[in-house]
Write an enzyme that holds these catalytic residues in place. Structure first.
Site, PDB file in Angstrom:
ATOM      1  N   ILE A   1      -6.997  17.062 -70.415  1.00 32.49           N
ATOM      2  CA  ILE A   1      -5.701  16.861 -71.064  1.00 32.49           C
ATOM      3  C   ILE A   1      -5.590  17.705 -72.329  1.00 32.49           C
ATOM      4  O   ILE A   1      -4.498  18.189 -72.667  1.00 32.49           O
ATOM      5  CB  ILE A   1      -5.456  15.356 -71.373  1.00 32.49           C
ATOM      6  CG1 ILE A   1      -3.988  15.135 -71.736  1.00 32.49           C
ATOM      7  CG2 ILE A   1      -6.402  14.837 -72.441  1.00 32.49           C
ATOM      8  CD1 ILE A   1      -3.000  15.560 -70.684  1.00 32.49           C
TER       9      ILE A   1
ATOM     10  N   GLU B   1      -3.713   7.693 -70.029  1.00 35.37           N
ATOM     11  CA  GLU B   1      -4.581   6.534 -70.263  1.00 35.37           C
ATOM     12  C   GLU B   1      -6.035   6.881 -69.993  1.00 35.37           C
ATOM     13  O   GLU B   1      -6.347   7.815 -69.270  1.00 35.37           O
ATOM     14  CB  GLU B   1      -4.152   5.347 -69.382  1.00 35.37           C
ATOM     15  CG  GLU B   1      -3.732   5.674 -67.969  1.00 35.37           C
ATOM     16  CD  GLU B   1      -4.798   6.260 -67.090  1.00 35.37           C
ATOM     17  OE1 GLU B   1      -5.974   5.822 -67.205  1.00 35.37           O
ATOM     18  OE2 GLU B   1      -4.486   7.153 -66.288  1.00 35.37           O
TER      19      GLU B   1
ATOM     20  N   GLY C   1      -5.955  10.818 -64.235  1.00 35.85           N
ATOM     21  CA  GLY C   1      -5.418  10.057 -65.362  1.00 35.85           C
ATOM     22  C   GLY C   1      -5.282  10.955 -66.576  1.00 35.85           C
ATOM     23  O   GLY C   1      -5.030  12.162 -66.449  1.00 35.85           O
ATOM     24  N   GLU C   2      -5.455  10.378 -67.740  1.00 40.77           N
ATOM     25  CA  GLU C   2      -5.367  11.083 -69.020  1.00 40.77           C
ATOM     26  C   GLU C   2      -3.956  11.598 -69.330  1.00 40.77           C
ATOM     27  O   GLU C   2      -3.714  12.127 -70.403  1.00 40.77           O
ATOM     28  CB  GLU C   2      -6.341  12.281 -69.092  1.00 40.77           C
ATOM     29  CG  GLU C   2      -7.791  11.938 -68.888  1.00 40.77           C
ATOM     30  CD  GLU C   2      -8.708  13.161 -68.953  1.00 40.77           C
ATOM     31  OE1 GLU C   2      -8.220  14.261 -69.333  1.00 40.77           O
ATOM     32  OE2 GLU C   2      -9.895  13.027 -68.630  1.00 40.77           O
ATOM     33  N   GLY C   3      -3.020  11.477 -68.376  1.00 40.16           N
ATOM     34  CA  GLY C   3      -1.706  12.074 -68.554  1.00 40.16           C
ATOM     35  C   GLY C   3      -1.619  13.487 -68.026  1.00 40.16           C
ATOM     36  O   GLY C   3      -0.645  14.196 -68.303  1.00 40.16           O
TER      37      GLY C   3
END
Length: 354
Positions: free
Chosen positions: A101, A177, A319-321
């Site tokens: 990210i 997240e 995840g992580e955006g």
């Protein structure tokens, strides 16, 4: 609970007319035309009248991606290949700039901020917002994950963050997240909200074995039975089955909509938060742009239930955006063609009739 302005379509005819008279066949830019329509609609809510709208140039300003981190007591129930310690280790990686990210945000122009919603080992750094609701949730299959007071505190934290970002000029926000065990929490929320069996909602998360998937299904089934009386109300639902980071994401989506922001929704966990946010205040849905369909089993079902079409399909499950981050060039392209592409009249081109 959240005072979200209803999105009006007062300029919808003008927006459609402008898009349809660009030098292209009708609808030829596909989803980009839908993105342009949604973004221009959101960003023009406070434009005074049609004359002002005709000179209005919508733009994405100070796009910001918040990664919310939280630890889950259910991780100790054998539902993940990694221990909860990894959550804090990854937060430290975000701070040092080493995660996917970080790379995507730096490449694409997002401002990245990290929020500690409640992780086992706090990471002390100026760039980490302290919004801790605790150090870890309770195991959702044996007791309530948290109290309703913690849910409300998470909402308050998120609202304050979004108010500050809006004050600083941000009009486009995305959320990511980090939390070992959070696909189990999201699957439980999905099963409860859509009244689906756990096996349709539980996936491999970080890439767990089939045996661990079976364990996740059992854990979700136990949680749904245990909290059956708590699942109708979205606040007690979050308290029973949620995570500290999921609570903050839910509140942040609602808080961002209050500020009139475009909200880019990431993958499975963020979409579960979006479902809860919509249950709390359905008006929020008009502010949401769904970035991608992840490779987590339940995500497609979730998107279908929400009746939304994501921008991307890249088989992501990080995840992580990351999926939300990757969508920014498409959103910028949508506004770019809307603002800068010539019309048939401007270019002296005979209008194409589809």
């Amino acid at each position: 609970m959240f005072n979200i302005p209803t999105v009006t379509n007062q300029y919808s005819n003008l927006i459609a007319d402008k898009i349809n008279h660009k030098t292209k066949p009708l609808g030829a830019l596909g989803k980009l035309e839908q993105c342009a329509t949604q973004l221009v609609t959101l960003f023009s809510q406070n434009v005074a009248d049609e004359d002002a709208f005709k000179t209005f140039t919508p733009s994405i300003t100070k796009p910001t991606l918040l990664v919310f981190a939280g630890d889950h007591g259910v991780a100790a129930q054998g539902v993940s290949i990694a221990p909860s310690d990894v959550t804090s280790q990854m937060v430290a990686n975000f701070v040092s700039g080493g995660a996917a990210i970080n790379v995507f945000c730096q490449q694409l122009g997002w401002q990245l901020e990290v929020v500690d919603c409640g992780i086992l080992h706090p990471v002390t750094a100026p760039s980490v917002h302290d919004c801790r609701l605790g150090s870890i949730t309770k195991p959702l299959n044996t007791e309530m994950a948290m109290s309703t007071m913690q849910v409300q505190q998470g909402f308050d934290n998120a609202t304050q963050l979004l108010q500050q970002l809006s004050h600083n000029g941000c009009n486009t926000i995305a959320f990511g997240e980090m939390g070992i065990g959070n696909t189990t929490s999201a699957a439980a929320l999905m099963a409860a909200m859509l009244n689906l069996p756990a096996q349709q909602c539980v996936g491999k998360g970080t890439g767990v074995s089939d045996d661990i998937v079976k364990r996740k299904i059992t854990v979700v089934e136990q949680a749904l039975r245990l909290h059956k009386s708590q699942l109708a109300d979205p606040i007690t639902l979050l308290a029973a089955l949620g995570g500290f980071e999921i609570v903050h994401i839910t509140g942040a989506m609602l808080g961002a909509a209050e500020q009139g922001m475009a909200v880019v929704v990431d993958g499975f966990i963020c979409s579960a938060a979006a479902m809860v946010a919509i249950a709390i205040n359905p008006v929020v849905k008009d502010y949401l742009i769904f970035a991608h369909c992840s490779n987590e089993q339940g995500h497609r079902l979730m998107l279908d239930a929400l009746n939304v079409t994501p921008l991307l399909q890249l088989d992501l499950r990080l995840g992580e955006g990351t999926g939300a981050a990757l969508s920014l060039p498409l959103l910028q392209a949508a506004l770019g063609f809307y603002n800068q592409m010539a019309s048939f009249a401007d270019a002296g081109v005979e209008q194409v009739v589809s």
